[in-house]
Design a protein around this motif. Structure first.
Motif, short mmCIF file in Angstrom:
data_model
loop_
_atom_site.label_atom_id
_atom_site.label_comp_id
_atom_site.label_asym_id
_atom_site.label_seq_id
_atom_site.Cartn_x
_atom_site.Cartn_y
_atom_site.Cartn_z
N ASP B 447 12.83 9.72 0.94
CA ASP B 447 12.70 8.86 -0.60
C ASP B 447 13.79 7.87 -0.45
OD1 ASP B 447 11.96 8.51 -2.95
OD2 ASP B 447 13.24 9.94 -4.08
N HIS B 448 13.52 6.81 -1.25
CA HIS B 448 14.63 5.94 -1.57
C HIS B 448 15.96 6.54 -2.02
CE1 HIS B 448 11.57 2.76 -0.49
NE2 HIS B 448 11.33 2.55 -1.75
N HIS B 449 16.91 5.72 -2.12
CA HIS B 449 17.82 5.88 -2.84
C HIS B 449 17.62 5.52 -4.26
CE1 HIS B 449 22.16 5.30 -4.34
NE2 HIS B 449 22.26 6.47 -3.53
N TYR B 450 18.35 5.97 -5.39
CA TYR B 450 18.24 5.80 -6.69
C TYR B 450 18.36 4.15 -6.64
CZ TYR B 450 22.87 5.43 -8.63
OH TYR B 450 24.06 5.11 -9.14
N LEU B 451 19.23 3.49 -5.94
CA LEU B 451 19.54 2.27 -6.34
C LEU B 451 18.37 1.20 -5.84
CD1 LEU B 451 23.33 2.02 -5.65
CD2 LEU B 451 21.95 1.55 -7.90
N GLU B 452 17.47 2.11 -5.15
CA GLU B 452 16.23 1.23 -4.34
C GLU B 452 14.90 1.50 -5.39
OE1 GLU B 452 17.67 1.45 -0.04
OE2 GLU B 452 16.55 2.93 -0.56
N SER B 453 14.99 2.18 -6.17
CA SER B 453 13.71 2.89 -6.76
C SER B 453 13.33 2.38 -7.94
CB SER B 453 14.09 4.57 -6.95
OG SER B 453 14.44 5.17 -5.72
N TRP B 454 12.35 2.70 -8.25
CA TRP B 454 11.57 2.40 -9.83
C TRP B 454 11.55 4.06 -10.31
CZ3 TRP B 454 11.16 -1.97 -12.32
CH2 TRP B 454 10.93 -3.21 -11.55
N GLY B 455 11.71 3.92 -11.72
CA GLY B 455 11.53 5.18 -12.32
C GLY B 455 12.03 5.09 -13.50
N ASP B 456 11.82 6.65 -14.07
CA ASP B 456 12.34 6.80 -15.57
C ASP B 456 13.09 8.20 -15.50
OD1 ASP B 456 10.10 8.42 -15.02
OD2 ASP B 456 9.01 7.39 -16.91
N ALA B 457 13.47 8.39 -16.51
CA ALA B 457 14.31 9.76 -16.62
C ALA B 457 14.59 10.00 -18.08
CB ALA B 457 15.64 9.60 -16.05
N LEU B 466 15.71 4.11 -17.97
CA LEU B 466 14.72 3.39 -16.70
C LEU B 466 15.62 3.17 -15.18
CD1 LEU B 466 12.56 1.16 -19.02
CD2 LEU B 466 12.07 3.47 -18.09
N LEU B 467 14.89 3.37 -14.49
CA LEU B 467 15.28 3.11 -12.98
C LEU B 467 14.70 1.67 -12.41
CD1 LEU B 467 15.47 6.33 -12.94
CD2 LEU B 467 15.94 5.99 -10.28
N GLN B 468 15.29 0.64 -12.01
CA GLN B 468 14.93 -0.42 -11.22
C GLN B 468 15.51 -0.55 -10.06
OE1 GLN B 468 15.45 -4.25 -13.25
NE2 GLN B 468 16.94 -3.34 -14.47
N PRO B 469 14.65 -0.92 -9.03
CA PRO B 469 15.67 -1.40 -7.57
C PRO B 469 16.61 -2.49 -7.87
CG PRO B 469 13.22 -1.61 -7.57
CD PRO B 469 13.76 -1.56 -8.96
N THR B 470 17.98 -2.16 -6.99
CA THR B 470 18.79 -3.21 -7.07
C THR B 470 19.17 -3.80 -5.81
OG1 THR B 470 20.56 -1.54 -6.94
CG2 THR B 470 20.28 -1.91 -9.10
N ILE B 471 18.37 -3.35 -4.77
CA ILE B 471 18.27 -3.88 -3.22
C ILE B 471 17.14 -3.47 -2.70
CG2 ILE B 471 19.31 -1.65 -2.45
CD1 ILE B 471 20.78 -3.48 -0.32
N TYR B 472 16.62 -4.54 -1.77
CA TYR B 472 15.25 -4.21 -1.23
C TYR B 472 15.71 -2.99 -0.28
CZ TYR B 472 10.91 -5.17 1.59
OH TYR B 472 9.91 -5.00 1.98
N PRO B 473 14.55 -2.07 -0.16
CA PRO B 473 15.01 -0.70 0.55
C PRO B 473 15.54 -0.99 2.13
CG PRO B 473 12.75 -0.53 -0.44
CD PRO B 473 13.35 -1.80 -0.84
#
Lengths: 417, 1036
Positions: B447-457, B466-473
């Motif tokens: 799986d991606h690291h959370y800093l690479e991921s989309w998502g919600d919590a 919400l999660l949004q990527p901060t770097i390309y995987p």
């Protein structure tokens, strides 16, 4: 006799040392040309108008020499005296404020003015030989001193030899048993003397070389595209910030991305201006250079451009600061209102960009010592209540004003952290 | 104020070794081959020195005469509109680690996230962070992350992987084993997958579970959920072993709430009271006003006794101290009904039922316990997983998908899990690293690291993040939700799914953009605290069960989580491993915590015997002990920690991980999870009967306890710390100020001390003068600031061998001081960083002027000038200067030249991938220079520039507007640290100093070093002290 020799060598040694240092001082003396290029050249030329007027015959135009001096030192203060000529000049040049030079002494200004007065237009390319000769003349005095030193040294050496021979003769005469003569190359005094000289000269050269390491003043590499700042910023008057968008916002001025170039070059696909030359005189085809841009951009004139096809251009970086230095363009250009040319030279006249300043720490510090901050105009400085007070009641010289140094701009952690 | 404060036993007894160590900062001999023959005959004589000198000069000359390297400047091809190179962007996202979800902002510089800050828009954490959240950015650049999908260990493409998986599982049933999923959209994705694979189910398994609470709440409130706790509404807090400031449930939120009750208004001094019952010294226990020790097996009895006492019945506890404690707690609780709260860290259902009954009796329901919103963070029931293990062993599970969970490591009966996994045909792991469970899985798709991921919590119901990527995987990894969607035959990817899930809820595209930008979606109005119907029928049975529970043996075991390592998920993070534990001050290892009393009988170490205390404390080797529980043994070194019950030992879980998850875990401790046991439906992390024996061996532990000790000829330690009791403070509020006045009277008194107490000239302080204030009353010692400082300032990791040699590099350390009873002492934490003295002793001893003072009050350190004499460090009374003994962070242009000097962990920090975390605005220090806290000067400069650009004065806390915050200040979950321009009348620092005049003190003030950091004295809410003081005065 031996003490005499010691004294002589000491005298000779100190003479050489003195000469070395005084030569150094000579170079530093009131050199109008150096002062001119350091302080004036970014806005003035002698024979033509730049940001400021051409300076040829400036002394004739100013009737009062004193006025001229105070104008040069602090033009803003002088403007307020209401001098008609100054105000005319100010308006004529679109009210561009001249930089302040509160630190220039009378002698220095005099040297600059003398340089302007004595200046002769550079000879046409055909007369390059003459230019070369004049350069050699400049070096003459140094050479003269050098030759003189050498001659004196040889005379001193001969005299010493004569002296020692005479001593030997007189010793023989008086019947003092002769000591086996020591040839001068094995004479400890000579060896020590030569060693000291070598050490001094070597040390000087090494130190100078070491200080110069990593400094690249005048660095002018060939770039992947012959991009002429002269054509863009000079002739076509494009604002620096149009391309260097970061300069007001952040640390880097930023080199424009391909899409910024293409904003104009979608339409401009031929070069029709004056002929362009490289530094070595080779002619450059401007239109071919625009074609190079199109290759990077993936653009064919007449067809729609797909920006996503663009490839970045690998420029060769000219201005490099060491990693342990923090430099921020926004601080200087935005907050400090420093002109680009102050550090980058007459960039609007350069076809190929050349490093103008040596970017050394001494260079930074000198500027921080003399440059004023936007003390009255920038609200940030309102917290320096005491300085505002002192300015008002004259405790601080208002011509010198609040320099960067005054608010801590020469402290280590302003640039190193 | 004559109370003795001590950090180490040596200091308590003032032993020889302590006196020796207090003399020198750098305790080791200089690395010269010294012998008696004199310098010329030494192994490295003068001539060799000259040879080396000559060679290196020549080499440097040759190297320097090479051409200046050509550097490239490569701009964007198409510059994104919002990105300016060199200017940081902040993106709101969410730290998700198993069930824990914290809203954060990621600082992204030139495409790389380099720092995590709390998101102030979150009503839960309100911008607070923890050490683990701060450290999570380093996990992104972990070299041990899996880099591509594999089948049977061989790299495959995503397409091949998808094909193989769908062939293997088809539409057959699968079990999805996860740690708690807090993401509502992911739950939806899982449901879709289950719908397409009939017969599938999801099993939630938490390594450190809250099953006991969930089941107890189900029994008493009819809801299998954990309510919100409102520590801010409580005037009396009683905790039965719940480490709610360190590791329990939602520590950042609780620390924020707790600190509200600990803030003191000098005009009306009042604060909440916290009584703590525990077995092994914990962070929360150390913050308590009063602390009582008990065996783990007595937790239930204490709960019952507390309930009885509140109801006016007799307390049936034999231990006199403990009995008094229960009575005292009950009295305080009963007097504050509706404003009292009892929490309990036990995972025992019966105990939690009784605790619920206590809270009900205290009318906490609907006041300090809030059912309007419940936690989603820990939903696992241990019995569900136990059943899954049985099913796997029975061969009835054909496909197992593992996400987040790592039962091979964390389940007490690991062998059974391993055996079961072998019987599952298709095992698929989504875990980001080759952890213990993933190693046994056939299909691995990281799986991606959370800093690479989309998502919600949704950490609490109604509060979304919400999660949004901060770097390309960075690697060929894929979000596990994408895989699930693909395998369920969906055509959309997870991003489209997530947008679809939210867009109607948040009001279309603009609403979505706004939500992403904020990072949080909060309830329109924060709901008022609400209660739930209490059903008391289970209480009597629970009490009976407790009464008939097995009594403890001679020694009992308590498994606990460390603040830094927790359950072990982030164990491979070097920042966390090197973080000194707030209580034990140990790094890089777990160990058996034993009490001073047990040390006497078991290890024959009498801490009151000077020689023995020194031998124990000064040398890293610690005696090993073997702990046996239920036939399982573990051999670990022992540490003697005051505040631990004499018959209890404590071991931290989360250590002893597989070496595949990262260099940082190699050789760090042992896995303590096997010592847990399944007790009915829940895992018990205590053992009532443990055998312990000394093995006779020793093991080296890197404890920073005795580092950075300082004693000066001018000052004793008593002046370092100031502490009062609340009643004392109410009776004599000005005492500290009067004491200071008295002490400084010969030197001009408080007001004129700066000018008259010295022969040095006085310097004007125009413009800005930076200052910091640390409130020791709200500082909980959680160490979030220490890790934040690491990340912000490129502070190096030095590795265990170097820590053992006193070479730890933390710019900010948290000193832990004991006072009082050796067996159950009071604890105070004091964050200690460079005090930026205006009359700094370090500055005038530097022979090269590498450290000097700025006009803004900063004690500047210029690395390029520093020649490493370390005079400054020796002359620093606070011992906060750190020397780079080696090239820890790869500053040297020669790669690998430290290969045999530093261990693999530190070498790993030199890796190009790991170095991506470095802050580009801060110099990476090279070998041989001193470094120290700079007050985050890069932030100060940035803040000033921001103000200048906007042509306005700097804002430092006026109306809660900040241009500058130091990294430690920003990370602090309790706002204990305040920083700003002390020359500005409206800044937070000026106001804090003004409002807390009576508690303000400077550490070692009498030295006239004029620190720019002040502390606010600790106030302990106990009654004692006022009378004693009065008597003292009468005597005098």
């Amino acid at each position: 006799m031996i003490p005499h020799r010691r004294i002589l060598s000491k005298v000779l040694f100190s003479a050489v040392v003195f000469l070395t240092f005084s030569l150094g001082n000579l170079v530093k003396a009131q050199d109008g040309k150096a002062l001119f290029s350091q302080n004036c050249a970014s806005c003035h030329a002698i024979d033509k108008k730049l940001t400021g007027p051409a300076l040829m015959g400036v002394e004739d135009r100013w009737t009062n020499k004193k006025n001229l001096y105070s104008w040069i030192r602090n033009n803003q203060a002088f403007l307020k005296t209401g001098d008609p000529y100054a105000n005319k000049l100010y308006n004529e040049f679109n009210k561009v404020q001249m930089n302040l030079f509160p630190n220039l002494s009378d002698a220095e200004i005099g040297a600059i003015l003398k340089y302007i007065k004595d200046w002769k237009p550079a000879a046409a390319p055909g007369a390059a030989g003459a230019g070369g000769a004049s350069k050699a003349e400049e070096g003459d005095s140094t050479l003269l001193f050098g030759i003189l030193t050498l001659i004196l040294a040889v005379i001193a050496f001969t005299l010493m030899q004569v002296n020692s021979n005479l001593k030997k003769l007189s010793d023989d005469k008086e019947g003092i048993p002769a000591v086996e003569p020591v040839p001068f190359w094995r004479n400890k005094a000579y060896i020590a003397f030569v060693t000291v000289i070598l050490f001094l000269v070597g040390g000087y050269l090494t130190t100078k070389g070491a200080i110069g390491l990593g400094r690249n003043k005048g660095y002018q590499p060939e770039q992947p595209i012959f991009y002429s700042h002269k054509v863009h910023a000079g002739i076509n008057q494009i604002n620096c910030q149009y391309c260097h968008i970061g300069v007001y916002q952040g640390k880097q001025a930023t080199i424009p991305s391909v899409n910024v170039c293409m904003n104009c070059h979608m339409a401009i696909n031929e070069y029709k201006g004056e002929k362009l030359y490289r530094e070595d005189g080779e002619e450059v085809n401007g239109t071919a250079q625009i074609q190079k841009l199109y290759e990077y951009a993936g653009f064919t004139p007449g067809q729609p451009w797909d920006a996503s096809k663009a490839k970045p251009i690998e420029w060769t970086r000219i201005h490099n600061l060491p990693d342990h230095v923090y430099f921020n363009h926004a601080q200087h250009v935005n907050a400090g209102k420093v002109q680009c040319q102050t550090c980058h030279g007459e960039i609007n006249k350069m076809d190929e960009v050349k490093q103008f300043a040596d970017l050394s720490m001494g260079w930074c510090i000198n500027c921080h010592r003399s440059t004023q901050v936007q003390f009255k105009d920038n609200g940030f400085y309102s917290i320096y209540e005491k300085y505002h007070e002192d300015l008002k009641n004259g405790k601080i010289d208002s011509t010198k004003g609040i320099t960067v140094e005054k608010i801590g701009g020469t402290e280590c952690q302003k640039c190193h952290y | 104020m004559d109370k003795k404060y001590w950090q180490s036993f040596g200091e308590l007894n003032n032993t020889e070794a302590f006196q020796q160590s207090a003399k020198d900062e750098f305790r080791e001999e200089l690395p010269f081959e010294a012998d008696d023959k004199g310098l010329l005959e030494a192994k490295t004589p003068r001539r060799d020195f000259l040879k080396y000198l000559g060679f290196s000069t020549a080499a440097a000359a040759v190297a320097a005469s090479c051409e200046v390297p050509v550097k490239k400047a490569i701009p964007f091809a198409n510059k994104p509109e919002d990105i300016v190179p060199g200017v940081a962007n902040y993106y709101a996202t969410t730290y998700v680690q198993d069930g824990e979800a914290v809203s954060v902002l990621a600082k992204v510089r030139d495409g790389r996230p380099i720092k995590i800050e709390g998101n102030e828009l979150s009503p839960i954490t309100k911008g607070g962070t923890s050490a683990r959240v701060q450290a999570s950015v380093l996990d992104l650049y972990d070299t041990a992350r899996l880099r591509f999908p594999t089948i049977d260990g061989k790299e495959v493409t995503f397409d091949a992987f998808d094909k193989a998986v769908s062939e293997a599982i088809g539409s057959g049933p699968a079990v999805i084993l996860t740690s708690t999923i807090v993401s509502p959209s992911t739950k939806e994705v899982i449901n879709q997958f289950i719908a397409k694979h009939p017969g599938s189910r999801q099993v939630t398994y938490d390594a450190v579970s809250y099953s006991g609470m969930l089941l107890a709440n189900e029994a008493t409130y009819g809801k299998r959920a954990i309510p919100s706790y409102r520590f801010d509404n409580a005037k009396v807090i009683v905790s039965l072993g719940a480490d709610f400031l360190g590791t329990w449930l939602s520590p950042i939120e609780f620390a924020k709430q707790y600190s509200k009750g600990k803030k003191i208004d000098e005009k009306k001094p009042e604060m909440s009271k916290h009584i703590h019952f525990e077995s092994v010294a914990s962070l929360t226990g150390s913050n308590a006003d009063e602390k009582f020790l008990h065996r783990p097996s007595e937790t239930g009895a204490i709960a019952v006794a507390l309930l009885n006492a509140i109801n006016g019945q007799a307390v049936n506890i034999s231990d006199a101290k403990l009995k008094a404690g229960v009575e005292k707690a009950a009295k305080a609780l009963a007097a504050n009904k509706g404003e009292a709260l009892v929490v309990c860290g036990s995972n025992d259902v019966n105990v939690q039922i009784v605790v619920n009954a206590i809270n009900e009796a205290l009318q906490a329901n609907g006041k300090t316990i809030d059912w309007s919103s419940t936690y989603n963070s820990f939903q696992g029931i241990d019995a569900d997983f136990a059943k899954l293990v049985d099913d796997m062993n029975a061969g009835s599970v054909s496909t197992l998908l593992v996400y987040g969970a790592n039962p091979v490591y964390t389940w007490y009966d690991s062998k059974k899990v391993v055996d079961g996994l072998k019987k599952v045909k298709n095992t698929i792991s989504f875990n980001a690293k080759n952890d213990e469970t993933t190693q046994l899985c056939k299909y691995v798709i990281p799986d991606h690291h959370y800093l690479e991921s989309w998502g919600d919590a949704e950490p609490k119901t109604g509060y979304y993040s919400l999660l949004q990527p901060t770097i390309y995987p960075l690697f060929k990894t894929r979000q596990w939700q994408d895989s699930l969607l693909k395998w369920s035959g969906a055509t959309t990817d997870y991003l489209a799914f997530l947008k679809g899930y939210w867009s109607t809820k948040v009001g279309g595209e603009t609403g979505w953009d706004k939500a992403l930008q904020d990072g949080v979606i909060n309830p329109a109005t924060l709901p008022a605290a609400a209660g739930a119907t209490f059903n008391s029928s289970a209480v009597a049975t629970a009490a009976n069960n407790i009464a008939s529970a097995k009594k403890g043996g001679k020694i009992e075991l308590q498994l606990y989580q460390k603040v830094a390592i927790g359950g072990g998920q982030q164990a491979s993070n070097p920042w966390l491993q090197e973080l000194p534990d707030p209580i034990t001050r140990a790094t890089w290892d777990n160990y058996v915590i034993i009490s001073p009393a047990l040390a006497r009988t078991l290890l024959n170490i009498d801490l009151n015997d000077n020689g023995q205390a020194d031998a124990y404390e000064v040398n890293p080797p610690k005696k090993m002990v073997k702990v046996t529980v239920n036939g399982k043994s573990i051999v670990l070194p022992s540490l003697i920690i005051p505040g631990t019950h004499p018959d209890t030992i404590g071991i931290a879980v989360g250590y002893g991980r597989a070496k595949e998850i990262g260099k940082a875990v190699e050789g760090t401790g042992q896995n303590a999870y096997p010592l847990a046991s399944l007790n009915g439906n829940v895992v018990s992390f205590t053992a009532a009967d443990a055998q312990i024996e000394a093995t006779g061996d020793t093991y080296k532990i890197a404890v920073t306890q005795t580092h950075g000790g300082y004693d000066t000829k001018q000052g004793k330690r008593t002046e370092v710390m100031k502490e009062l009791t609340l009643s004392h403070f109410q009776a004599e509020p000005a005492e500290i100020r009067e004491d200071r006045e008295k002490e400084l009277a010969p030197f001009g008194g408080l007001e004129k001390f700066e000018k008259e107490g010295t022969i040095y000239p006085y310097y004007e302080k125009p413009g800005i003068h930076w200052g910091m204030s640390v409130d020791l009353n709200t500082c909980t010692g959680c160490a979030a600031c220490v890790v934040a400082c690491h990340a912000e300032n490129n502070v190096p990791v030095v590795g265990k061998p170097e820590v053992m040699r006193f070479h730890d590099m933390h710019w900010l350390r948290i000193d832990r001081y004991y006072s009082g009873d050796v067996d159950n002492p009071n604890v105070v934490f004091q964050p200690m960083m460079c005090q930026h003295c205006d009359n700094a002793p370090c500055e005038n001893v530097c022979p090269v002027g590498a450290t000097n003072h700025s006009s803004e009050g900063l004690n500047q350190m210029t690395y390029n000038r520093c020649i490493g004499t370390r005079y400054c460090a020796n002359n620093c009374p606070y011992k906060v200067r750190r020397f780079n003994w080696a090239d820890y962070t790869g500053a040297d242009s020669f790669p690998d030249n430290q290969r045999d000097v530093l261990n693999d962990v530190v070498m790993n920090m030199n890796d190009d991938l790991t170095r991506m975390v470095l802050n580009p605005d801060v110099t990476v220090r090279s070998r041989g220079v001193i470094e120290k806290c700079s007050f985050c000067v890069q932030r100060l400069q940035e803040g000033k520039l921001k103000a200048k650009k906007e042509s306005r004065p700097l804002k430092s806390g006026e109306n809660n507007e900040w241009d500058v915050k130091t990294a430690c200040q920003q990370a602090c979950p309790t706002d204990a640290i305040v920083f700003g321009n002390a020359n500005d009348k409206h800044s937070a620092i000026t106001i804090t100093r003004e409002e807390n005049k009576l508690r303000t003190f400077f550490s070692l003030e009498q030295l006239h070093v004029l620190p720019n950091v002040n502390y606010l004295a600790k106030v302990r809410n106990i009654e004692e002290g006022a009378e004693a003081k009065k008597e003292e005065k009468e005597h005098a």
